[in-house]
Design a protein around this motif. Structure first.
Motif, short mmCIF file in Angstrom:
data_model
loop_
_atom_site.label_atom_id
_atom_site.label_comp_id
_atom_site.label_asym_id
_atom_site.label_seq_id
_atom_site.Cartn_x
_atom_site.Cartn_y
_atom_site.Cartn_z
N LEU A 1 38.54 -44.98 -0.67
CA LEU A 1 38.01 -45.71 0.49
C LEU A 1 37.54 -44.75 1.55
CD1 LEU A 1 40.49 -48.66 1.15
CD2 LEU A 1 38.21 -48.77 0.17
N LEU A 2 36.28 -44.91 1.97
CA LEU A 2 35.74 -44.11 3.06
C LEU A 2 35.48 -45.03 4.25
CD1 LEU A 2 35.14 -42.41 0.46
CD2 LEU A 2 33.09 -41.57 1.64
N PRO A 3 35.94 -44.67 5.44
CA PRO A 3 35.64 -45.48 6.62
C PRO A 3 34.21 -45.21 7.09
CG PRO A 3 37.02 -43.63 7.23
CD PRO A 3 36.85 -43.55 5.76
N SER A 4 33.25 -45.79 6.37
CA SER A 4 31.84 -45.46 6.61
C SER A 4 30.97 -46.56 6.05
CB SER A 4 31.48 -44.14 5.93
OG SER A 4 31.49 -44.30 4.52
N GLY A 5 29.67 -46.44 6.27
CA GLY A 5 28.72 -47.27 5.58
C GLY A 5 28.46 -46.74 4.18
N GLY A 6 27.72 -47.50 3.40
CA GLY A 6 27.43 -47.10 2.03
C GLY A 6 26.64 -45.82 1.93
N THR A 7 25.78 -45.55 2.91
CA THR A 7 24.95 -44.35 2.86
C THR A 7 25.80 -43.08 2.88
OG1 THR A 7 23.15 -45.52 3.98
CG2 THR A 7 23.03 -43.12 3.94
N ALA A 8 26.88 -43.09 3.64
CA ALA A 8 27.77 -41.93 3.67
C ALA A 8 28.40 -41.70 2.30
CB ALA A 8 28.85 -42.11 4.73
#
Length: 384
Positions: A57-64
């Motif tokens: 899980l990344l606390p980001s948008g999909g682009t990141a």
């Protein structure tokens, strides 16, 4: 006040149960409560990817997450292939070029998919490539690339990694990461997963981890090895979007309640057929052919002799129905009908009915009710 009927490719509507789940009390992301939530949620998400691998899980948008997939696997100067069939394939090109990769672009006209027969000779011409970047569902055109066939060709012709953008379809389209041989699979929260923006999910194969471990990534925040290390402890390296993880847990429960992920996929396929049948009955052209049509978004050409910008504004202002316009050179030429996530056949019938009302306001010639009837017939046939 009327509610806005959001039929976009993202963000998408959020179920009430998910909203309530996200309103729970916050706790520390270093607490035992968080570890339990994280581990339960990540186990529930695996079927959506079709994988036994752990989900990061990344606390980001999909682009990141797309950027993380690139920078963790490839070094400057190394060769990659990017299959681009629209605006979001071009995102992959921009990311790769920014990091100094040697990019070979396989470019298709917007509205067309890439086939295995086209990809094979392209790969044969570039034997040194380290990865192939492919968009599974191209949001800008409503194309669903035949990702299983494309991944198979990549593995037959090269030793390259298969890195796939599933941002606008995972949660609504078939996904068999392990069986198809996808090495990195990426998605975001705000589309078929029925959540607000702000969370990205990444699954990584054993083969990709071997490459990542040898790669000298220049990234700190997007370092996937760091995410893997913390995931083993049931946490994330940085402060996560705890409320979104609450929501994701509830999304997975809703999918289970629907009858499992196969039923969710079937619902999206049904809605796709309803929309496409409705447009054909109204004599409104579609951008893509049926064989490669997306189950989560349909790209529709502007109705004949209608100013599309004025039409879409009228739909939103008078009928509160909000479609997305076109991107890039398709701006003003198409609109995009999102039917993903928290969307059901009844929503399709509502949207088509309101679309017909607006068409009458613009003096478009058609048989009143034809679109609704066509969509209804598809729905009823599926119930038999």
């Amino acid at each position: 006040m009327y509610e806005n009927i959001l039929r976009h490719p993202g963000p998408t509507p959020i179920p009430k149960k998910v909203q309530l789940a996200m309103s729970q009390d916050i706790f520390s992301h270093r607490s035992n409560e968080f570890v339990t939530l994280y581990r339960e949620t990540m186990a529930l998400v695996k079927p959506i990817f079709g994988t036994k691998q752990d989900i990061l899980l990344l606390p980001s948008g999909g682009t990141a997450a797309l950027e993380a997939a690139a920078v963790n696997t490839i070094s400057a100067g190394e060769e990659v292939v990017v299959v681009t069939v629209g605006a979001f394939g071009d995102y992959f090109v921009s990311i790769c070029e920014r990091y100094g990769f040697h990019v070979h672009k396989l470019v298709k006209d917007w509205g067309e998919a890439c086939t295995a027969e086209e990809l094979r000779p392209f790969l044969q011409a570039h034997p040194q490539i380290k990865a192939v970047f492919i968009t599974y569902n191209e949001t800008s055109t409503g194309i669903l690339n035949p990702i299983a066939d494309l991944a198979k060709v990549v593995h037959e012709e090269t030793e390259a990694l298969v890195i796939v953008d599933g941002v606008s379809c995972l949660g609504g389209a078939p996904a068999e990461m392990d069986a198809w041989g996808i090495d990195i699979f990426v998605t975001g929260s705000q589309k078929a997963l029925m959540l607000p923006p702000g969370l990205a999910l990444v699954a990584v194969s054993d083969k990709a981890w071997q490459v990542i471990e040898k790669n000298q990534t220049p990234s700190y925040y997007l370092n996937l090895i760091n995410y893997r290390s913390w995931a083993e402890k049931g946490m994330t390296p940085n402060t996560p979007a705890i409320t979104l993880i609450y929501g994701l847990h509830e999304v997975c429960k809703l999918i289970e309640a629907e009858g499992g992920f196969a039923q969710t996929v079937a619902r999206h396929e049904l809605m796709k057929q309803m929309v496409r049948s409705a447009m054909k009955a109204l004599h409104i052209e579609l951008l893509t052919e049926d064989a490669y049509a997306s189950p989560t978004i349909t790209a529709i050409l502007a109705p004949k002799d209608i100013d599309l910008a004025a039409f879409l504004a009228h739909l939103k202002n008078r009928y509160h129905l909000d479609f997305a316009g076109g991107l890039g050179h398709l701006q003003g030429k198409i609109f995009r009908f999102g039917h993903m996530g928290y969307c059901f056949p009844s929503d399709i019938l509502q949207a088509v009915s309101l679309l017909e009302a607006a068409l009458q306001d613009f003096n478009y010639t058609f048989e009143a009710g034809a679109g609704v009837l066509a969509a209804q017939q598809v729905f009823l046939a599926a119930q038999r």
